[in-house]
Design a protein around this motif. Structure first.
Motif, PDB file in Angstrom:
ATOM      1  N   THR A  63       0.829  -1.211   0.000  1.00  0.00           N
ATOM      2  CA  THR A  63       0.000   0.000   0.000  1.00  0.00           C
ATOM      3  C   THR A  63       0.862   1.259   0.000  1.00  0.00           C
ATOM      4  O   THR A  63       0.502   2.247  -0.640  1.00  0.00           O
ATOM      5  N   LEU A  64       1.996   1.232   0.683  1.00  0.00           N
ATOM      6  CA  LEU A  64       2.907   2.381   0.615  1.00  0.00           C
ATOM      7  C   LEU A  64       3.425   2.557  -0.806  1.00  0.00           C
ATOM      8  O   LEU A  64       3.481   3.675  -1.327  1.00  0.00           O
ATOM      9  N   ASP A  65       3.781   1.458  -1.449  1.00  0.00           N
ATOM     10  CA  ASP A  65       4.226   1.526  -2.845  1.00  0.00           C
ATOM     11  C   ASP A  65       3.126   2.052  -3.774  1.00  0.00           C
ATOM     12  O   ASP A  65       3.415   2.656  -4.798  1.00  0.00           O
ATOM     13  N   ALA A  66       1.872   1.813  -3.398  1.00  0.00           N
ATOM     14  CA  ALA A  66       0.737   2.228  -4.231  1.00  0.00           C
ATOM     15  C   ALA A  66       0.236   3.634  -3.892  1.00  0.00           C
ATOM     16  O   ALA A  66      -0.787   4.063  -4.417  1.00  0.00           O
ATOM     17  N   GLY A  67       0.944   4.345  -3.010  1.00  0.00           N
ATOM     18  CA  GLY A  67       0.588   5.734  -2.753  1.00  0.00           C
ATOM     19  C   GLY A  67      -0.042   6.055  -1.421  1.00  0.00           C
ATOM     20  O   GLY A  67      -0.400   7.214  -1.180  1.00  0.00           O
ATOM     21  N   ALA A  68      -0.191   5.083  -0.528  1.00  0.00           N
ATOM     22  CA  ALA A  68      -0.716   5.414   0.800  1.00  0.00           C
ATOM     23  C   ALA A  68       0.258   6.350   1.513  1.00  0.00           C
ATOM     24  O   ALA A  68       1.475   6.175   1.434  1.00  0.00           O
ATOM     25  N   THR A  69      -0.293   7.350   2.182  1.00  0.00           N
ATOM     26  CA  THR A  69       0.536   8.275   2.947  1.00  0.00           C
ATOM     27  C   THR A  69       0.408   8.038   4.447  1.00  0.00           C
ATOM     28  O   THR A  69       1.198   8.576   5.225  1.00  0.00           O
ATOM     29  N   ARG A  70      -0.577   7.238   4.826  1.00  0.00           N
ATOM     30  CA  ARG A  70      -0.768   6.891   6.237  1.00  0.00           C
ATOM     31  C   ARG A  70      -1.519   5.570   6.296  1.00  0.00           C
ATOM     32  O   ARG A  70      -2.480   5.349   5.551  1.00  0.00           O
ATOM     33  N   ILE A  71      -1.083   4.708   7.200  1.00  0.00           N
ATOM     34  CA  ILE A  71      -1.759   3.433   7.435  1.00  0.00           C
ATOM     35  C   ILE A  71      -1.965   3.312   8.935  1.00  0.00           C
ATOM     36  O   ILE A  71      -1.004   3.328   9.700  1.00  0.00           O
ATOM     37  N   SER A  72      -3.211   3.247   9.356  1.00  0.00           N
ATOM     38  CA  SER A  72      -3.536   3.033  10.765  1.00  0.00           C
ATOM     39  C   SER A  72      -3.808   1.554  10.938  1.00  0.00           C
ATOM     40  O   SER A  72      -4.601   0.972  10.196  1.00  0.00           O
ATOM     41  N   LEU A  73      -3.156   0.960  11.932  1.00  0.00           N
ATOM     42  CA  LEU A  73      -3.171  -0.493  12.054  1.00  0.00           C
ATOM     43  C   LEU A  73      -3.278  -0.890  13.521  1.00  0.00           C
ATOM     44  O   LEU A  73      -2.618  -0.290  14.375  1.00  0.00           O
ATOM     45  N   GLN A  74      -4.115  -1.872  13.777  1.00  0.00           N
ATOM     46  CA  GLN A  74      -4.231  -2.434  15.120  1.00  0.00           C
ATOM     47  C   GLN A  74      -4.295  -3.939  14.997  1.00  0.00           C
ATOM     48  O   GLN A  74      -5.038  -4.472  14.167  1.00  0.00           O
ATOM     49  N   VAL A  75      -3.505  -4.632  15.814  1.00  0.00           N
ATOM     50  CA  VAL A  75      -3.520  -6.091  15.832  1.00  0.00           C
ATOM     51  C   VAL A  75      -3.835  -6.531  17.260  1.00  0.00           C
ATOM     52  O   VAL A  75      -3.206  -6.072  18.210  1.00  0.00           O
TER      53      VAL A  75
END
Length: 83
Positions: A63-75
């Motif tokens: 997703t970063l390679d595809a242009g995401a500028t922020r990823i919010s993640l919870q596991v």
């Protein structure tokens, strides 16, 4: 151990799904996880720890390679189960 991942990618576009959102959907739906729920404002999936962690790695990279500028993640640990 079973894990549950919740994530969103940004920037948002309510008119058309951005490339990073389409890539995120492709990664999660192709990861062999259970209880996959993909939506416009958040995504969730569950699976074995190995499967979720591999999917998270691919999700972040692609997703970063595809242009995401922020990823919010919870596991979260979802319980014991298939590993």
């Amino acid at each position: 151990m079973r894990l549950r991942v919740e994530f969103t990618t940004e920037p948002f576009d309510l008119d058309e799904a951005p490339a990073h959102a389409l890539v995120a959907r492709e990664v999660i739906e192709g990861a062999g996880l259970d209880a996959v729920d993909v939506g416009p404002f958040g995504n969730t999936a569950e699976g074995s720890a190995d499967a979720v962690l591999a999917a998270v790695d691919a999700l972040l990279r692609r997703t970063l390679d595809a242009g995401a500028t922020r990823i919010s993640l919870q596991v979260n640990v979802a319980g014991e189960g298939r590993s």
